[in-house]
Design a protein around this motif. Structure first.
Motif, mmCIF file in Angstrom:
data_model
loop_
_atom_site.group_PDB
_atom_site.id
_atom_site.type_symbol
_atom_site.label_atom_id
_atom_site.label_comp_id
_atom_site.label_asym_id
_atom_site.label_seq_id
_atom_site.Cartn_x
_atom_site.Cartn_y
_atom_site.Cartn_z
ATOM 1 N N GLN A 39 -58.444 -80.142 -43.538
ATOM 2 C CA GLN A 39 -58.610 -80.039 -44.982
ATOM 3 C C GLN A 39 -58.432 -81.422 -45.588
ATOM 4 O O GLN A 39 -57.354 -82.027 -45.477
ATOM 5 N N ALA A 40 -59.483 -81.893 -46.205
ATOM 6 C CA ALA A 40 -59.451 -83.174 -46.910
ATOM 7 C C ALA A 40 -59.088 -82.924 -48.371
ATOM 8 O O ALA A 40 -59.285 -81.809 -48.879
ATOM 9 N N GLN A 44 -62.173 -77.583 -49.180
ATOM 10 C CA GLN A 44 -61.660 -76.396 -48.508
ATOM 11 C C GLN A 44 -61.363 -76.699 -47.034
ATOM 12 O O GLN A 44 -61.943 -77.613 -46.439
ATOM 13 N N ARG A 45 -60.482 -75.910 -46.491
ATOM 14 C CA ARG A 45 -60.193 -76.035 -45.068
ATOM 15 C C ARG A 45 -61.443 -75.615 -44.274
ATOM 16 O O ARG A 45 -62.076 -74.619 -44.607
ATOM 17 N N GLU A 46 -61.750 -76.393 -43.241
ATOM 18 C CA GLU A 46 -62.948 -76.113 -42.462
ATOM 19 C C GLU A 46 -62.637 -76.149 -40.971
ATOM 20 O O GLU A 46 -61.734 -76.866 -40.520
ATOM 21 N N THR A 57 -66.697 -72.420 -26.773
ATOM 22 C CA THR A 57 -66.194 -73.434 -27.691
ATOM 23 C C THR A 57 -67.202 -73.669 -28.806
ATOM 24 O O THR A 57 -68.396 -73.819 -28.540
ATOM 25 N N ASP A 58 -66.717 -73.683 -30.030
ATOM 26 C CA ASP A 58 -67.551 -73.960 -31.194
ATOM 27 C C ASP A 58 -67.073 -75.237 -31.851
ATOM 28 O O ASP A 58 -65.859 -75.465 -31.965
ATOM 29 N N TYR A 59 -68.017 -76.033 -32.313
ATOM 30 C CA TYR A 59 -67.719 -77.283 -33.012
ATOM 31 C C TYR A 59 -68.432 -77.313 -34.350
ATOM 32 O O TYR A 59 -69.547 -76.800 -34.488
ATOM 33 N N ALA A 60 -67.800 -77.952 -35.321
ATOM 34 C CA ALA A 60 -68.495 -78.258 -36.566
ATOM 35 C C ALA A 60 -69.604 -79.252 -36.248
ATOM 36 O O ALA A 60 -69.459 -80.130 -35.394
ATOM 37 N N THR A 90 -61.033 -88.280 -42.194
ATOM 38 C CA THR A 90 -59.689 -88.296 -42.770
ATOM 39 C C THR A 90 -59.362 -86.947 -43.395
ATOM 40 O O THR A 90 -60.110 -86.434 -44.232
ATOM 41 N N ALA A 91 -58.251 -86.364 -42.965
ATOM 42 C CA ALA A 91 -57.848 -85.036 -43.434
ATOM 43 C C ALA A 91 -56.516 -84.679 -42.799
ATOM 44 O O ALA A 91 -56.036 -85.379 -41.890
ATOM 45 N N VAL A 92 -55.957 -83.581 -43.279
ATOM 46 C CA VAL A 92 -54.832 -82.964 -42.574
ATOM 47 C C VAL A 92 -55.433 -81.968 -41.586
ATOM 48 O O VAL A 92 -56.240 -81.112 -41.971
#
Length: 121
Positions: A39-40, A44-46, A57-60, A90-92
């Protein structure tokens, strides 16, 4: 109780690498999926990447080819290797574990406390 312990965030220059890890402990019957979200600020959290118990396995799309997710079932630990990092990464980053506490229990989601990843340009 279920505990998730995350590690590996930090500050890195663009093009650099970081490795996140998340270990699940406590009392549960089965882990169905493990992965990472982010979440940046102001967003929204993604989903970043997740792996099911069956190995899918899935990736953005934004991280495909740069990030790699792996799982150690014996240690109930998931790792996210992040290469070629960009400032947009950059994000949490939050660890997510979807599990069942008992054989007939429903799935529940558990979240880590979050770890900051900052990529400087």
């Amino acid at each position: 109780q279920v505990q998730l312990v995350e590690s590996g965030g930090g500050l890195v220059q663009a093009g650099g690498s970081l490795r996140l890890s998340c270990a699940a402990s406590g009392t549960f019957f089965a882990i169905n999926a493990m992965g990472w979200y982010r979440q940046a600020p102001g967003k929204q959290r993604e989903l970043v990447a997740a792996v099911t118990s069956g190995g899918r396995t899935d990736y953005a799309d934004s991280v495909k080819g740069r990030f790699a997710l792996s799982r150690d079932n014996a240690k109930n630990t998931v790792y996210l290797q992040m290469n070629s990092l960009k400032p947009d990464d950059t994000a949490v980053y939050y660890c997510n574990v979807r599990l069942r506490r008992g054989v007939s229990a429903r799935e529940s989601d558990y979240w880590g406390q979050g770890t900051q990843v900052t990529v400087s340009s």
